[in-house]
Enzyme design. Structure first.
Site, PDB file in Angstrom:
ATOM      1  N   GLU A 192      -9.756   5.769   3.537  1.00  0.00           N
ATOM      2  CA  GLU A 192     -10.240   4.832   3.882  1.00  0.00           C
ATOM      3  C   GLU A 192      -9.902   3.881   4.423  1.00  0.00           C
ATOM      4  O   GLU A 192      -8.403   3.832   3.778  1.00  0.00           O
ATOM      5  CB  GLU A 192     -11.915   3.978   3.210  1.00  0.00           C
ATOM      6  CG  GLU A 192     -11.004   3.322   1.814  1.00  0.00           C
ATOM      7  CD  GLU A 192     -10.030   3.552   0.916  1.00  0.00           C
ATOM      8  OE1 GLU A 192     -10.262   5.018   0.675  1.00  0.00           O
ATOM      9  OE2 GLU A 192      -9.512   2.738   0.064  1.00  0.00           O
ATOM     10  N   LYS A 246       0.936  -0.851   0.081  1.00  0.00           N
ATOM     11  CA  LYS A 246       0.031   0.287  -0.182  1.00  0.00           C
ATOM     12  C   LYS A 246       0.429   0.997  -0.423  1.00  0.00           C
ATOM     13  O   LYS A 246       0.508   2.391  -0.532  1.00  0.00           O
ATOM     14  CB  LYS A 246      -0.977   0.105   1.465  1.00  0.00           C
ATOM     15  CG  LYS A 246      -2.015  -1.260   1.273  1.00  0.00           C
ATOM     16  CD  LYS A 246      -3.011  -0.748   0.272  1.00  0.00           C
ATOM     17  CE  LYS A 246      -4.672  -2.064   0.518  1.00  0.00           C
ATOM     18  NZ  LYS A 246      -5.685  -1.981  -0.810  1.00  0.00           N
ATOM     19  N   SER A 291       1.601  -9.691  -0.677  1.00  0.00           N
ATOM     20  CA  SER A 291       1.269  -8.062  -0.694  1.00  0.00           C
ATOM     21  C   SER A 291       1.474  -7.961   0.997  1.00  0.00           C
ATOM     22  O   SER A 291       2.226  -5.972   1.115  1.00  0.00           O
ATOM     23  CB  SER A 291      -0.271  -8.233  -0.608  1.00  0.00           C
ATOM     24  OG  SER A 291      -1.457  -8.464   0.418  1.00  0.00           O
TER      25      SER A 291
HETATM   26  C1  PLP Z   1      -1.505  -6.526   3.064  1.00  0.00           C
HETATM   27  C2  PLP Z   1      -2.340  -6.890   1.783  1.00  0.00           C
HETATM   28  N1  PLP Z   1      -3.272  -7.309   1.040  1.00  0.00           N
HETATM   29  C3  PLP Z   1      -4.306  -7.185   0.116  1.00  0.00           C
HETATM   30  C4  PLP Z   1      -4.839  -6.222   0.904  1.00  0.00           C
HETATM   31  C5  PLP Z   1      -6.293  -6.076  -0.141  1.00  0.00           C
HETATM   32  O1  PLP Z   1      -6.277  -4.935  -1.419  1.00  0.00           O
HETATM   33  P1  PLP Z   1      -5.866  -5.187  -3.130  1.00  0.00           P
HETATM   34  O2  PLP Z   1      -6.757  -5.934  -2.867  1.00  0.00           O
HETATM   35  O3  PLP Z   1      -6.407  -3.796  -3.200  1.00  0.00           O
HETATM   36  O4  PLP Z   1      -4.107  -5.575  -2.956  1.00  0.00           O
HETATM   37  C6  PLP Z   1      -4.595  -5.230   1.766  1.00  0.00           C
HETATM   38  C7  PLP Z   1      -5.469  -4.413   1.715  1.00  0.00           C
HETATM   39  O5  PLP Z   1      -5.453  -2.995   3.029  1.00  0.00           O
HETATM   40  C8  PLP Z   1      -3.457  -5.201   2.795  1.00  0.00           C
HETATM   41  O6  PLP Z   1      -3.731  -5.239   3.244  1.00  0.00           O
END
Ligand code: PLP
Lengths: 394, 270
Positions: A105, A83, A375
């Site tokens: 948000e 993020k 992620s």
């Molecule tokens: C670590 C992590 N992965 C994935 C997501 C999901 O978001 P996105 O699908 O936009 O990657 C979030 C959202 O808060 C997150 O904190």
């Protein structure tokens, strides 16, 4: 058509916000081509956020699964998730636009934290909207946001999660757009957000492509990423879209399973998941027959959302990407397995991608390569995991 | 000669009497279908010149807490698109002349099927539709269906609307112009913003359509001020809905409060 991904996308927002959206479109088009802007962004990424993030060969897991597993380590980026990439990009853009205040948000609190920290770094005022359910399950992130000087506004309407936090942001922005930038955290919302957020996340895949070529001299068989709004997935997919042989797999939150409707799998539930409009964009949305938005359930706050980014709807329609889901239980098991095998504690969101990789590996040969996008890191989720798994941690 | 629409006839009549239009807004089915019908009848009987009727939506991004709660009250009784149309039909049988405009979020139109939605709306006696989250750029399918069914498509002009956007909007708008009086979501406000009067003066010379001012109008004084500045009508939502909320336990008291408030607001348009 402008702001469309095939038939998906668009700008379904009240007139009051349209001028702000037009202003943002112009600023983004200008900055994305601007050498100075890009240099500043790169500098923040490398010197502040810690990019490029490594691509780690997961030796133990590979042995266990009988193919080659690599992990793209967004968990090692500053604040512990992908993020931060988008937060820095948009905050810098907002600053160039002369905005003095940022709102965002957050679900898991990772985007809120990244935004609070980007605002602190760039000297801007910051307010975060977060559902009360999420405040409860992602406490450490609430504290981090406040430490970075942001105000965290609890949202207790609707499902008290991400969807409702976005509603509040849009309402705030409607009153404040003259001095405020809405720093949307995923590839969602009215154009130009889906394209802009993808732009500020696409280095994930660009780096991964170079890294895997260097390590293995070839491209992977598959890339697997979790899909909430879909920003980490688009971020890692984008560079590989032209490489038709690379399978792109998005993993949604299966919650308690598709049957009972308690999930956030927009693509997997033929009864509730249909194209529709939520938060400014035409895309797949969980909804009832009349178009009322359906409340979601997931053990992971970041995937707990009723709509998916419009570019994913297009990639699915084009059959360039496939989408599947992992249940809460599968994600929790994967959380544990990755922690034990590799000493890497993934976010519960990312654990969904890991969970599907465990299944996918069964159809792989020894030399097949899978890249899982980790992620984010799972420190924020320890409370939830301990509550869900109790003493079965070891 | 093409017969006048209900809105045209009403604005013409009010113009000749030198009055502004008092247009109350309520959510269909708030707090339940039966009471909702009685509230609307009370509004008609006590000075409403037209009605703006909202379809409850789970995620009303353009609305403040008062209307959000009204939506939730209606949805808690599972009111849906069919129920809403049925209620409008009842209202139309009660009064054949009063112009009726809908305020709705785009997804509800889309899921019914755009053509089907407008055709059903026409059948139950709707005169105009405003989709709160559909700017003029995305409105083509709505405009087409509206035209086919002889329904006006109303658009919002906001304090942020630029001259270029105003032109685009006015090229497509019919019925009336919904002028949003403030920067923000719906909700009763203590005072009008100075922006409001400026905005009326900005829009007025550019259109022959009536201008109705909404968002935040909650007192007779506000009505006098905007009608005095050249507006052709006022749309009053949250202030009416507050009376519903404050009297949920006592229907007689609720209807009495609505009746008194409507009369006061109508009086201020003269
Ligand atoms: C670590 C992590 N992965 C994935 C997501 C999901 O978001 P996105 O699908 O936009 O990657 C979030 C959202 O808060 C997150 O904190």
């Amino acid at each position: 058509m402008k702001g469309r991904f095939g038939e998906f996308g668009g700008q379904y927002i009240p007139e009051t916000l349209m001028p702000a959206i037009e202003e943002l479109e112009k600023a983004f088009e200008k900055c994305r081509k601007d050498k100075k802007f890009n240099a500043e962004f790169q500098k923040l990424l490398s010197e502040y956020a810690g990019r490029p993030t490594p691509l780690t060969f997961a030796g133990n897991l590979s042995k266990r699964l009988g193919c080659k597993i690599y992990l793209k380590r967004e968990d090692l980026a500053h604040t512990g998730a992908h993020k931060i990439n988008n937060a820095l990009g948009q905050a810098l853009l907002a600053k160039k636009m002369g905005k003095t205040r940022i709102i965002a948000e957050t679900g898991a609190g990772q985007h809120g934290t990244a935004t609070a920290i980007a605002a602190a770094k760039l000297g801007m005022e910051c307010e975060i909207y977060m559902g009360t359910v999420d405040i409860e399950r992602q406490k450490p992130n609430v504290l981090r946001m406040r430490l970075a000087g942001a105000r965290v506004n609890p949202v207790s309407s609707g499902s008290k999660t991400l969807k409702d936090a976005i509603n509040e942001c849009l309402r705030d922005w409607t009153a404040s757009c003259e001095n405020t930038h809405y720093l949307l955290g995923s590839v969602l919302g009215p154009a130009p957000y889906p394209e802009m957020v993808a732009h500020f996340q696409k280095m994930i895949g660009e780096e991964a492509k170079q890294q895997i070529k260097k390590a293995e001299g070839k491209l992977p068989k598959a890339i697997i990423a979790c899909v909430g709004g879909g920003s980490n997935a688009i971020g890692i997919f984008k560079a590989f879209v032209p490489d038709k042989k690379v399978e792109l797999v998005g993993v949604e939150a299966g919650g308690f399973g598709i049957e009972g409707g308690k999930h956030a799998a927009r693509f997997a539930d033929p009864k509730l998941g249909r194209s529709g409009v939520l938060h400014g964009t035409f895309t797949y949305v969980l909804q009832d027959k009349f178009g009322q938005i359906y409340n979601t359930h997931s053990v992971s706050a970041g995937l707990d959302y009723s709509a998916v980014g419009p570019e994913h709807s297009m990639l699915r329609e084009m059959k360039r990407a496939q989408y599947t889901y992992a249940t809460d239980k599968e994600a929790l098991d994967a959380f544990k397995i990755l922690s034990q095998e590799e000493g890497i504690i993934p976010a519960l969101e990312s654990s969904h991608a890991v969970a599907y990789a465990l299944k996918y590996a069964k159809k792989c040969k020894k030399n097949d390569i899978i890249i899982i996008n980790i992620s984010g890191r799972g420190d924020k989720d320890l409370d939830t995991v301990i509550k869900e798994m109790g003493d079965s941690l070891d | 000669m093409i017969p006048l629409t209900r809105f045209e006839a009403q604005f013409k009549k009010l113009h000749s009497k030198k009055e502004g239009a008092f247009i109350p807004f309520v959510v269909l089915g708030d707090p339940n279908i039966e009471t909702s019908f009685e509230i609307i009848k009370t509004l008609i009987d006590n000075g409403a010149d037209a009605l703006e009727l909202g379809f409850a939506f789970s995620d009303p991004i353009a609305d403040g807490p008062t209307i959000q709660e009204a939506d939730q009250r209606a949805l808690s009784h599972n009111i849906n698109t069919d129920d809403a149309f049925e209620l409008i039909q009842q209202i139309r049988s009660y009064n054949q002349k009063i112009p009726i405009s809908l305020l709705i979020y785009y997804n509800l139109i889309l899921q019914r099927g755009i053509g089907e939605f407008y055709s059903q709306a026409k059948q139950v006696g709707v005169d105009a539709v405003l989709a709160a989250d559909c700017p003029v750029e995305e409105a083509e399918p709505l405009l087409k269906a509206a035209k086919e069914n002889g329904i006006d498509q109303v658009f919002i002009v906001a304090p942020t609307t630029t001259k270029a956007r105003l032109k685009k909007i006015l090229a497509q708008a019919s019925g009336y112009v919904y002028l949003v009086s403030l920067l923000g979501v719906t909700g009763a406000r203590a005072a009008l913003q100075t922006k409001t009067v400026k905005l009326i003066k900005f829009v007025k010379p550019n259109t022959n359509l009536p201008i109705c001012v909404g968002f935040g109008i909650s007192k007779p004084g506000h009505v006098k001020e905007v009608v005095g500045a050249g507006a052709n009508g006022v749309i009053v939502g949250s202030a009416v809905i507050k009376l519903v909320k404050e009297n949920l336990g006592d229907k007689e008291k609720m209807l009495a409060a609505v009746s008194e408030f409507a009369s006061e607001m109508k009086a201020a348009t003269k």
